[in-house]
Enzyme design. Structure first.
Site, PDB file in Angstrom:
ATOM      1  CB  ALA A   1       3.055   0.306  -1.150  1.00  0.00           C
ATOM      2  CG  ASP A   2       6.507   3.074   1.894  1.00  0.00           C
ATOM      3  OD1 ASP A   2       5.830   2.044   2.039  1.00  0.00           O
ATOM      4  OD2 ASP A   2       6.517   4.019   2.721  1.00  0.00           O
ATOM      5  NE  ARG A   3       2.820  -3.313   1.826  1.00  0.00           N
ATOM      6  CZ  ARG A   3       1.843  -2.440   1.621  1.00  0.00           C
ATOM      7  NH1 ARG A   3       2.027  -1.170   1.958  1.00  0.00           N
ATOM      8  NH2 ARG A   3       0.695  -2.822   1.104  1.00  0.00           N
ATOM      9  CE1 TYR A   4       4.492  -5.645  -1.224  1.00  0.00           C
ATOM     10  CE2 TYR A   4       3.041  -3.805  -1.718  1.00  0.00           C
ATOM     11  CZ  TYR A   4       3.256  -5.039  -1.134  1.00  0.00           C
ATOM     12  OH  TYR A   4       2.247  -5.644  -0.457  1.00  0.00           O
ATOM     13  CB  SER A   5       9.810   0.743  -4.529  1.00  0.00           C
ATOM     14  OG  SER A   5       9.562   1.725  -3.536  1.00  0.00           O
TER      15      SER A   5
END
Length: 664
Positions: free
Chosen positions: A110-114
């Site tokens: 997910a974008d919050r992890y990358s």
């Protein structure tokens, strides 16, 4: 309130046409100028505004892009711009899990992890915005100006393989190697020669040479390129290190497994995806004595290890969809690139002209600096510029420049240094004006940009071009010649296969325990004392010569030390296997229970009873039974047929011990 009557057909047609036009022109097709679809351009420019030159959370970036891209989250598009196996020179650099283009099942985080940032080549694509080299337009709500296209220095539309599907239109543009593209255009501008450019895919692999296809792609923008994965043979394994651009690892593995299960690719015993930090690797293990070159050809022919990629080079040209060949694309891009350079030169000329105008004013002031200081000192503030104009014969713009100078700079030394630039500026302005009038000089600036791009960002070709001159024809399952055979099977494990009625020459001490009239496409069942049955295909048993000792069956199965107790055969005419046990029980087993792809069958007869014999029959018949007390005859039709291989059976006689059974 006014009511207007309209036919529903007209409303649908009007709305559909508007929607189709919007999708084609503002969503799905790339522009020839910068090779970007609107979403890619907006992502890059938004990150440029955010100064995303260092890694930052992808969620932050995706949120900011919403200001100029109103169609929802752009994270999935950003993922594709990061993937190194999708683009040889990615536009974005990522940290974290961004999935893989070559994997169907490996999903990105997910974008919050990358995290993500602009790559060096993306930053280079957005230089010189301040020089008016491209037009700016309003975003969707008129709050921000965004570039209509990016001021790229190379035809990115031929490097980044954009594709899209619109209403009635589709686009699939193949990627080319940046260095080869820059060299080809440079050579074209200097010699007029158009070389044949061949696609180059980030996934590598082999491109099968086809001059006619390459020519058509270069001239018309259509054509289908054949790609083979790159594999090496190590012993009885095939290691696949690169796959075609149009497939995934899972698709290849699934196809191999499906062919193996359907008995069409029986050479394969195991397949694993060993892809990891060291790179891609699919390991395929084959049976011993497999012709590995032939197996590899089968993989190319019958699985996605060899695939095709089709070109349909549809892009926006002058605001309308148009299919162009490679060199038509380059020609149209060069027109735009020269115009972009001209706009930059025009901007520079104007800036230098303004600077020259100021310096000429300073030149006049230099004649009497003390007078200039006196005018500034004794004039009212609102009259300084007017009095300077009157005293030195300069205009308002020049007067403002003088009056705004720091007092420490109103000296002969400083002004003399400044006006030394006048001659250089005049020469540069004239040079730029000459360039604007001369296309060949503009071309040299195009070449300079191409050479800078090649020097800074190009990578080696990844897809090797090969020529297939002689390809051995292969079949999934080799045609097995079928003919009638007589099998003599011995106690020690020898098989004698004759086409006619012949007697085998046995090894001393050995004896024949089963004889079958069958065919070359049948299978032999070898039963061991451990209740495990092994299968051997009759076609794999060599035809026996008169003086031969036959084929030693244990060498053809996994258990080399098998203690053979009996044999049977699987073919179209033998239907029944009769298991005779010493405790006076007989089991009538359907031979279909032994069919299937498995070569080793556990519990092939009853585990709890001592076996006397296994008798193979074509149909029900009479059996002679010898017990410890008597001899009698029974008929197999009186026994129920079972599909359980380890069935205990039913009592055949009132006697206690059954010693021997044979066909009556």
């Amino acid at each position: 309130m006014t009511t207007t009557n309209k036919n529903i057909e007209n409303i649908i047609e009007t709305n559909m046409m508007g929607y189709a036009s919007y999708v084609l022109l503002d969503r799905c097709l790339p522009s020839i100028e910068d090779g970007m679809k609107p979403v890619h351009r907006r992502i890059l420019y938004s990150m440029y505004l955010q100064k995303a030159f260092n890694l930052t959370k992808s969620a932050n970036v995706a949120g900011q892009i919403m200001a100029i891209h109103p169609h929802g989250s752009t994270y999935s598009t950003m993922v594709g711009m990061v993937q190194k196996d999708r683009h040889s020179i990615p536009l974005l650099v990522g940290k974290g899990n961004f999935g893989m283009y070559t994997s169907r099942d490996l999903m990105p985080a997910a974008d919050r992890y990358s995290e993500v940032k602009l790559s060096d080549i993306a930053i280079d694509m957005m230089k010189n915005f301040d020089k008016n080299v491209v037009d700016f337009v309003d975003n969707y709500d008129g709050t921000i100006k965004i570039p209509e296209v990016l001021p790229v220095k190379f035809p990115a539309v031929l490097v980044y393989a954009p594709s899209g599907i619109g209403v009635g239109f589709s686009s699939s543009i193949l990627p080319f190697n940046l260095a080869e593209l820059c060299d080809g255009i440079t050579n074209y501008l200097r010699t007029g020669e158009k070389t044949i450019l061949v696609p180059d895919f980030a996934t590598g692999g082999y491109i099968v040479k086809d001059e006619a296809v390459f020519q058509r792609i270069n001239e018309e923008g259509f054509g289908t390129v054949r790609i083979r994965g790159k594999a090496e043979i190590v012993g009885n394994k095939i290691l696949i290190k690169e796959i075609p651009y149009s497939t995934t690892r899972e698709a290849i593995i699934d196809k191999v497994v499906a062919l193996n299960k359907s008995k069409k690719l029986q050479e394969v015993t195991n397949i694993k995806d060993l892809t990891g930090l060291r790179g891609m690797c699919i390991s395929i293990t084959a049976r011993k004595n497999t012709n590995m070159d032939e197996l590899l050809e089968k993989l190319y022919k019958f699985t996605p290890l060899e695939s095709t990629v089709s070109a349909n080079m549809n892009m926006l040209v002058d605001g309308l969809p148009k299919v162009l060949g490679v060199w038509q694309t380059i020609d149209r891009w060069l027109v735009w690139r020269r115009e972009s350079i001209s706009r930059g030169l025009t901007y520079d000329i104007q800036k230098m002209t303004d600077k020259l105008h100021v310096l000429r004013g300073l030149e006049k002031v230099l004649v009497n600096i003390d007078k200039a200081i006196d005018v500034i000192r004794h004039s009212p503030e609102e009259s300084i510029d007017f009095n300077l104009q009157a005293e030195f014969g300069i205009d308002e713009f020049q007067a403002k420049e003088v009056s705004n100078m720091k007092l420490r700079n109103i000296n002969e030394s400083y002004i003399t240094k400044k006006i030394k630039d006048i001659d250089q500026l005049e020469q540069t302005i004239e040079l730029y004006k000459e360039i604007l009038k001369d296309e060949s000089k503009l071309n040299e600036l195009v070449i300079k940009g191409l050479e800078e791009t090649k020097e800074s960002f190009s990578v080696d070709r990844r897809s090797e071009i090969i020529e297939l001159t002689q390809v051995k024809p292969v079949k999934l399952v080799e045609e097995v010649q079928d003919y009638n055979v007589t099998l003599h099977l011995t106690k020690e494990g020898y098989a004698y296969k004759f086409k006619g009625d012949q007697e085998p020459m046995l090894k001393p001490g050995d004896k024949v325990i089963k004889v079958f009239e069958t065919t070359n496409k049948a299978e032999v069942l070898i039963f061991g004392s451990d209740r495990v049955a092994h299968k051997v295909e009759v076609k794999d048993i060599d035809d026996t010569r008169v003086t031969s000792l036959g084929t030693y069956l244990p060498n053809m199965i996994r258990d080399k030390k098998i203690d053979i107790v009996s044999y049977s055969v699987l073919d179209k005419k033998h239907k029944i296997l009769v298991a005779v046990y010493s405790n006076n029980r007989i089991a009538k087993i359907n031979l279909e229970a032994y069919e299937g792809s498995r070569k080793i069958l556990k519990n092939s007869y009853c585990l709890k009873q001592d076996l006397v014999d296994l008798i193979t029959l074509q149909e029900d018949t009479k059996l002679k039974i010898v017990t410890d007390k008597s001899k009698l005859t029974v008929h197999t039709k009186d026994f129920n047929l079972t599909n359980g291989r380890n069935a205990t059976g039913v009592y055949a006689s009132p006697a206690r011990i059954l010693k021997k059974v044979e066909v009556a």
